[in-house]
Motif scaffolding. Structure first.
Motif, short mmCIF file in Angstrom:
data_model
loop_
_atom_site.label_atom_id
_atom_site.label_comp_id
_atom_site.label_asym_id
_atom_site.label_seq_id
_atom_site.Cartn_x
_atom_site.Cartn_y
_atom_site.Cartn_z
N ASP A 1 0.87 24.29 -19.84
CA ASP A 1 2.20 23.79 -20.18
C ASP A 1 3.12 23.69 -18.96
O ASP A 1 4.11 22.96 -18.98
CB ASP A 1 2.86 24.70 -21.22
N GLU A 2 2.81 24.43 -17.89
CA GLU A 2 3.64 24.39 -16.69
C GLU A 2 3.40 23.16 -15.85
O GLU A 2 4.21 22.83 -14.98
CB GLU A 2 3.40 25.64 -15.83
N LEU A 3 2.27 22.47 -16.06
CA LEU A 3 1.90 21.35 -15.21
C LEU A 3 2.75 20.11 -15.47
O LEU A 3 2.99 19.30 -14.57
CB LEU A 3 0.42 21.02 -15.40
N GLU A 4 3.20 19.95 -16.70
CA GLU A 4 4.10 18.85 -17.05
C GLU A 4 5.20 19.44 -17.91
O GLU A 4 5.02 19.64 -19.11
CB GLU A 4 3.35 17.74 -17.78
N SER A 5 6.33 19.74 -17.30
CA SER A 5 7.36 20.51 -17.99
C SER A 5 8.75 20.09 -17.54
O SER A 5 8.92 19.30 -16.61
CB SER A 5 7.15 22.01 -17.74
N ARG A 6 9.73 20.66 -18.20
CA ARG A 6 11.13 20.40 -17.89
C ARG A 6 11.88 21.72 -17.76
O ARG A 6 11.57 22.70 -18.45
CB ARG A 6 11.80 19.56 -18.98
N VAL A 7 12.87 21.71 -16.89
CA VAL A 7 13.79 22.82 -16.75
C VAL A 7 15.18 22.31 -17.13
O VAL A 7 15.74 21.46 -16.43
CB VAL A 7 13.80 23.38 -15.32
N GLY A 8 15.71 22.79 -18.23
CA GLY A 8 17.02 22.34 -18.69
C GLY A 8 17.83 23.52 -19.17
O GLY A 8 17.33 24.35 -19.95
N GLY A 9 19.07 23.63 -18.73
CA GLY A 9 19.89 24.76 -19.15
C GLY A 9 21.27 24.73 -18.55
O GLY A 9 21.65 23.84 -17.79
N VAL A 10 22.03 25.73 -18.93
CA VAL A 10 23.41 25.87 -18.46
C VAL A 10 23.46 26.89 -17.33
O VAL A 10 22.63 27.81 -17.25
CB VAL A 10 24.35 26.29 -19.61
N MET A 11 24.46 26.72 -16.44
CA MET A 11 24.53 27.53 -15.22
C MET A 11 25.95 28.07 -15.03
O MET A 11 26.78 27.42 -14.38
CB MET A 11 24.10 26.69 -14.02
N PRO A 12 26.26 29.23 -15.60
CA PRO A 12 27.57 29.84 -15.35
C PRO A 12 27.64 30.44 -13.96
O PRO A 12 26.61 30.80 -13.37
CB PRO A 12 27.66 30.91 -16.44
N ALA A 13 28.84 30.57 -13.41
CA ALA A 13 29.00 31.11 -12.06
C ALA A 13 30.37 31.74 -11.90
O ALA A 13 31.34 31.32 -12.53
CB ALA A 13 28.81 30.01 -11.01
N LEU A 14 30.44 32.73 -11.03
CA LEU A 14 31.69 33.34 -10.60
C LEU A 14 31.66 33.36 -9.07
O LEU A 14 30.74 33.92 -8.47
CB LEU A 14 31.83 34.76 -11.15
N VAL A 15 32.65 32.71 -8.44
CA VAL A 15 32.64 32.51 -7.00
C VAL A 15 33.95 33.03 -6.40
O VAL A 15 35.03 32.80 -6.95
CB VAL A 15 32.46 31.02 -6.64
N TYR A 16 33.82 33.72 -5.26
CA TYR A 16 34.99 34.16 -4.48
C TYR A 16 34.82 33.59 -3.08
O TYR A 16 33.85 33.92 -2.38
CB TYR A 16 35.06 35.69 -4.45
N ASP A 17 35.73 32.72 -2.65
CA ASP A 17 35.53 31.97 -1.40
C ASP A 17 36.80 31.96 -0.57
O ASP A 17 37.81 31.37 -0.95
CB ASP A 17 35.10 30.54 -1.74
N THR A 18 36.76 32.61 0.60
CA THR A 18 37.89 32.61 1.53
C THR A 18 37.52 31.96 2.86
O THR A 18 38.24 32.13 3.85
CB THR A 18 38.39 34.03 1.79
#
Length: 365
Positions: free
Chosen positions: A181-198
């Motif tokens: 099943d890994e040979l022909e597959s899809r990766v689909g999903g949501v990506m939450p993030a918390l970022v601190y940038d100075t």
């Protein structure tokens, strides 16, 4: 005081490729014209994909400072591709932008390609010394938005990505542990993030910290072929030691859980480490870099790194470790944007690799 001859000539000529402040080659004025871009053509010596060439047109639009005079990231559009002698190729487009006085930032990217790689196994095992070649064909994209919390350096983000993958192993014989099943597959999903940038600059920062906690939740009802999760913590810090000497460090740790396909497992990403060669259920790395701007716009760079990939988050089972190092140079090609470009040569367990850098090695929009 009279201007230096080369400066005076540049000012009179109105050249878009000479900085009138010092008379040196500079593309800032060209980038600021309608349709202006930075051409990016680089040799590829990545051990994992062979020798070839990559290129892109990078369009950069400077934004006015935020209210109060703080740094605001420019809008960037990049369109490009790559090809190598082992048959690997890819094309991509990406756009990042700042909106609403830098309260909202967006990233959109698409990619399609065919990459010839070697599979070294997940964690420690016989494949470490006898990898199996395979071809990985991704096609898809992602979209992400980050919203600033008040006027603080903190941002909350949310995104969605969907990428299809076709994997073909040598002799059509996947190694043990790779399910069909890994040979022909899809990766689909949501990506939450918390970022601190100075950081004081997106391309070649001199000071500041960028810390990001990012997750990925992939489910069949979101388009994925299997259910799994990923989490990654990244910290990138810059500090000036003197007006001409700057120190930087990047540390990252990532883990995957559930039925993640082999190509979605974390791997060690360091200059000198073959791409996707050191793979585990978890991976961590640390790289430290020093840059000395020794003359005019020219800088010398030196760096060292270390990383580990393992198959049990708490027990560090089947651990694989690597150390890397190298050096290079930079030229400040767009002073008004704080953009340096240059070349690094890195050494690891395998043959040396050459990396052409646009901005810095840890570029992050």
């Amino acid at each position: 005081m009279a201007a230096a001859p080369d400066t005076a000539v540049a000012a009179r000529s109105g050249s878009k490729f000479v900085d009138p402040a010092d008379g040196w080659f500079d593309i800032s004025a060209f980038l600021e014209t309608p349709g202006g871009f930075a051409p990016f053509l680089v040799p590829i010596t990545e051990p994992a994909v062979g020798y070839g060439v990559g290129g892109a047109l990078v369009f950069i639009r400077k934004n006015p400072p935020v209210v109060g005079g703080g740094y605001r990231k420019p809008n960037v559009l990049a369109v490009g591709g790559m090809a190598t002698d082992d048959g690997s190729w890819a094309g991509f487009a990406a756009h990042t932008a700042s909106w609403r006085d830098d309260r909202l930032q967006t990233v959109v990217a698409v990619v399609k390609g065919s990459i010839d790689l070697d599979f070294y196994g997940i964690g420690e095992g016989p494949l470490n010394e006898h990898p199996v070649g395979y071809d990985l064909e991704p096609v898809g994209g992602l979209a992400q938005a980050k919203y600033r919390i008040g006027r603080t350096p903190a941002q909350v983000g949310f995104g969605y990505g969907l990428v299809g993958f076709d994997a073909t192993f040598e002799n059509d014989s996947p190694p043990e542990g790779i399910v069909p099943d890994e040979l022909e597959s899809r990766v689909g999903g949501v990506m939450p993030a918390l970022v601190y940038d100075t950081r004081d600059n997106m391309f070649t920062p001199l000071n500041g910290l960028c810390a990001a906690l990012e997750g990925g939740i992939y489910r069949e009802w979101l388009g994925s072929s299997s259910d799994f999760e990923r989490v990654r913590l990244t910290a990138i810090a810059y500090r000036p030691l003197t007006p001409r000497v700057h120190l930087g460090a990047r540390g990252t740790v990532a883990s995957s859980f559930g039925d993640a396909p082999f190509y979605a497992r974390p791997f060690i990403a360091l200059r000198g480490a073959p791409m996707m060669a050191y793979v585990g259920e978890s991976a961590a790395s640390l790289e430290v870099e020093g840059r000395w701007q020794f003359w005019k716009r020219w800088s010398a760079v030196g760096f060292v790194g270390a990383g580990s990939a393992w198959t049990d988050f708490m027990e560090f089972e089947s651990s694989r470790d690597i150390g890397t190092g190298g050096g290079g140079f930079r030229y400040e090609i767009a002073r008004r944007f704080g953009l340096h470009m240059g070349v690094d040569v890195a050494w690891g367990p395998d043959e040396p690799a050459l990396y052409v850098q646009f901005g810095n090695a840890w570029f992050r929009p």
